[in-house]
Design a protein around this motif. Structure first.
Motif, short mmCIF file in Angstrom:
data_model
loop_
_atom_site.label_atom_id
_atom_site.label_comp_id
_atom_site.label_asym_id
_atom_site.label_seq_id
_atom_site.Cartn_x
_atom_site.Cartn_y
_atom_site.Cartn_z
N GLU A 185 0.82 -1.21 0.00
CA GLU A 185 0.00 0.00 0.00
C GLU A 185 0.86 1.27 0.00
O GLU A 185 1.82 1.37 0.75
CB GLU A 185 -0.92 -0.01 1.22
CG GLU A 185 -1.95 1.11 1.24
CD GLU A 185 -2.90 1.01 2.41
OE1 GLU A 185 -3.82 1.86 2.49
OE2 GLU A 185 -2.74 0.10 3.23
N ASP A 186 0.50 2.19 -0.86
CA ASP A 186 1.14 3.50 -0.98
C ASP A 186 2.54 3.46 -1.59
O ASP A 186 3.23 4.49 -1.63
CB ASP A 186 1.22 4.21 0.39
CG ASP A 186 -0.16 4.53 0.95
OD1 ASP A 186 -1.07 4.78 0.15
OD2 ASP A 186 -0.33 4.52 2.18
N TYR A 187 2.98 2.30 -2.08
CA TYR A 187 4.27 2.26 -2.79
C TYR A 187 4.15 3.04 -4.09
O TYR A 187 5.05 3.79 -4.48
CB TYR A 187 4.69 0.81 -3.06
CG TYR A 187 5.88 0.69 -4.00
CD1 TYR A 187 7.05 1.42 -3.78
CD2 TYR A 187 5.83 -0.15 -5.11
CE1 TYR A 187 8.13 1.32 -4.64
CE2 TYR A 187 6.91 -0.27 -5.98
CZ TYR A 187 8.05 0.48 -5.74
OH TYR A 187 9.12 0.38 -6.60
N VAL A 188 3.01 2.87 -4.78
CA VAL A 188 2.76 3.61 -6.01
C VAL A 188 2.14 4.96 -5.66
O VAL A 188 1.18 5.03 -4.90
CB VAL A 188 1.80 2.84 -6.94
CG1 VAL A 188 1.60 3.60 -8.25
CG2 VAL A 188 2.34 1.44 -7.23
N LYS A 190 1.27 9.20 -7.20
CA LYS A 190 0.96 9.94 -8.43
C LYS A 190 2.22 10.41 -9.14
O LYS A 190 2.22 10.66 -10.34
CB LYS A 190 0.07 11.15 -8.10
CG LYS A 190 -1.33 10.77 -7.66
CD LYS A 190 -2.17 12.00 -7.38
CE LYS A 190 -3.58 11.61 -6.96
NZ LYS A 190 -4.42 12.80 -6.69
N ARG A 191 3.30 10.52 -8.38
CA ARG A 191 4.56 11.01 -8.96
C ARG A 191 5.53 9.88 -9.31
O ARG A 191 6.61 10.13 -9.84
CB ARG A 191 5.22 11.98 -8.00
CG ARG A 191 4.37 13.20 -7.69
CD ARG A 191 5.08 14.17 -6.76
NE ARG A 191 6.31 14.67 -7.37
CZ ARG A 191 7.16 15.48 -6.75
NH1 ARG A 191 6.92 15.85 -5.49
NH2 ARG A 191 8.25 15.91 -7.36
N GLY A 192 5.17 8.65 -8.98
CA GLY A 192 6.07 7.55 -9.27
C GLY A 192 6.00 6.47 -8.21
O GLY A 192 4.93 5.93 -7.92
N TYR A 193 7.14 6.16 -7.59
CA TYR A 193 7.22 5.08 -6.62
C TYR A 193 8.00 5.55 -5.39
O TYR A 193 9.01 6.24 -5.50
CB TYR A 193 7.92 3.86 -7.24
CG TYR A 193 7.21 3.35 -8.47
CD1 TYR A 193 6.17 2.44 -8.37
CD2 TYR A 193 7.57 3.80 -9.75
CE1 TYR A 193 5.50 1.99 -9.50
CE2 TYR A 193 6.91 3.35 -10.88
CZ TYR A 193 5.87 2.44 -10.75
OH TYR A 193 5.21 2.00 -11.87
N ASP A 194 7.51 5.15 -4.21
CA ASP A 194 8.15 5.53 -2.95
C ASP A 194 8.79 4.29 -2.34
O ASP A 194 8.14 3.52 -1.63
CB ASP A 194 7.13 6.14 -1.99
CG ASP A 194 7.76 6.75 -0.77
OD1 ASP A 194 8.90 6.36 -0.43
OD2 ASP A 194 7.13 7.60 -0.13
N LYS A 195 10.07 4.09 -2.63
CA LYS A 195 10.71 2.86 -2.16
C LYS A 195 10.90 2.84 -0.65
O LYS A 195 11.02 1.76 -0.06
CB LYS A 195 12.03 2.62 -2.88
CG LYS A 195 13.13 3.63 -2.65
CD LYS A 195 14.35 3.23 -3.47
CE LYS A 195 15.51 4.19 -3.29
NZ LYS A 195 16.69 3.81 -4.11
N GLU A 196 10.91 4.01 0.00
CA GLU A 196 11.03 4.02 1.46
C GLU A 196 9.79 3.41 2.09
O GLU A 196 9.88 2.72 3.11
CB GLU A 196 11.25 5.46 1.96
CG GLU A 196 12.55 6.09 1.48
CD GLU A 196 13.77 5.23 1.79
OE1 GLU A 196 13.83 4.67 2.91
OE2 GLU A 196 14.65 5.10 0.92
N VAL A 197 8.63 3.69 1.52
CA VAL A 197 7.38 3.07 1.99
C VAL A 197 7.46 1.57 1.81
O VAL A 197 7.07 0.80 2.68
CB VAL A 197 6.17 3.64 1.23
CG1 VAL A 197 4.91 2.81 1.49
CG2 VAL A 197 5.93 5.08 1.62
N TYR A 198 7.99 1.15 0.66
CA TYR A 198 8.12 -0.28 0.39
C TYR A 198 9.06 -0.94 1.39
O TYR A 198 8.73 -1.97 1.98
CB TYR A 198 8.63 -0.50 -1.04
CG TYR A 198 8.74 -1.96 -1.41
CD1 TYR A 198 7.67 -2.62 -2.00
CD2 TYR A 198 9.91 -2.68 -1.14
CE1 TYR A 198 7.75 -3.96 -2.32
CE2 TYR A 198 10.00 -4.02 -1.47
CZ TYR A 198 8.93 -4.65 -2.05
OH TYR A 198 9.01 -5.99 -2.37
#
Length: 271
Positions: A185-188, A190-198
């Motif tokens: 959840e929330d890895y994707v 609107k601006r791309g990908y948040d690898k820290e969340v991953y």
């Protein structure tokens, strides 16, 4: 008991290190080969007879390839999709980036050419060609990347929006199945990908797994099955396997030997 705690602590550190180093290794090569094999068998084949065919030269990443176009080597950016990065100068490698590239590589494996469907505008601001791509037997590459949760619908700019509604429907199915990039959840964004969340999500799951296994590492180990319980009066009592109340006793601590239990201030149960 000290030995068990040490093993748990060391295992946690080891797992934590694995999260940092191998987080993007989400799907093995064998898994990708299986997905591609299934895709080739079941994917819808489209009529590509009206599209242009060009020599395939290189798979750059999950959303970019290189072809020979009018005598020159040219990059082609897949329209309306965005794959996680594999080797970005500032973003580095992002989870599922290598998988998207490997999927594309295997899907086009053994093919000398691709079919290219252009939209209204042929190039982006970086002078790359913009196109929808198809395999030699008519499989839509964008559709299959979206279907398997390896890219997101993105960069929707007029006038190149011919297949945007189609792609959004395919993406919605992958989202509902929570596969690939949609599995965290929330890895994707609107601006791309948040690898820290991953990374945070995977790390949390790793520690949760270690916690769940703590009971198994003690109770299932015959030498560390002594249950230490503190009753309502505050008395510390340890129970040995086979004793009358052993199965009903809820352990506050587990011990490997009676000596460890006694050293911790616990006394043996009467029965």
């Amino acid at each position: 008991m000290k030995k068990i705690l040490y093993v748990l602590f060391f295992s946690t550190l080891l797992l934590n290190a694995c999260v940092e180093e191998n987080t993007t290794d989400n799907v093995g090569t064998e898994d990708i080969l299986g997905i591609v094999s299934s895709t080739i068998k079941s994917a819808e084949k489209y009529d590509v007879s009206n599209f242009e065919k060009y020599e395939l030269q290189e798979i750059i990443d999950g959303d970019t390839i290189r072809i020979k176009y009018n005598g020159s080597s040219e990059k082609v950016r897949l329209l309306l999709v965005d794959a996680p990065e594999t080797n970005h100068e500032t973003l580095g490698e992002q989870p599922y980036g290598p998988e998207a590239k490997e999927f594309l590589k295997q899907l086009l494996g053994g093919q000398d050419s691709v079919y290219v469907e252009f939209d209204v505008s042929y190039r982006d601001k970086y002078k790359r060609l913009l196109a929808y791509l198809y395999t030699e037997d008519g499989i839509s590459i964008q559709e299959q990347l979206l279907k398997n949760g390896l890219v997101r619908v993105a960069y929707i700019y007029d006038p190149n929006t011919k297949h945007v509604e189609w792609f959004k429907e395919v993406q919605k199915t992958a989202q509902n199945k929570a596969i690939g990039i949609w599995s965290v959840e929330d890895y994707v964004t609107k601006r791309g990908y948040d690898k820290e969340v991953y990374y945070a999500s995977v790390k949390k799951d790793t520690f949760a797994s270690v916690d769940e296994n703590k009971v198994d590492l003690t109770e299932d180990n015959g030498s560390c099955a002594i249950k230490g319980n503190i009753n309502s009066k505050g008395n510390k009592i340890y129970h040995m396997p086979g004793q009358q109340d052993y199965d009903n006793t809820e352990a506050e601590e587990m011990f490997c030997t009676e000596e460890e239990a006694k050293d911790a201030g616990f006394r043996p149960a009467a029965r």
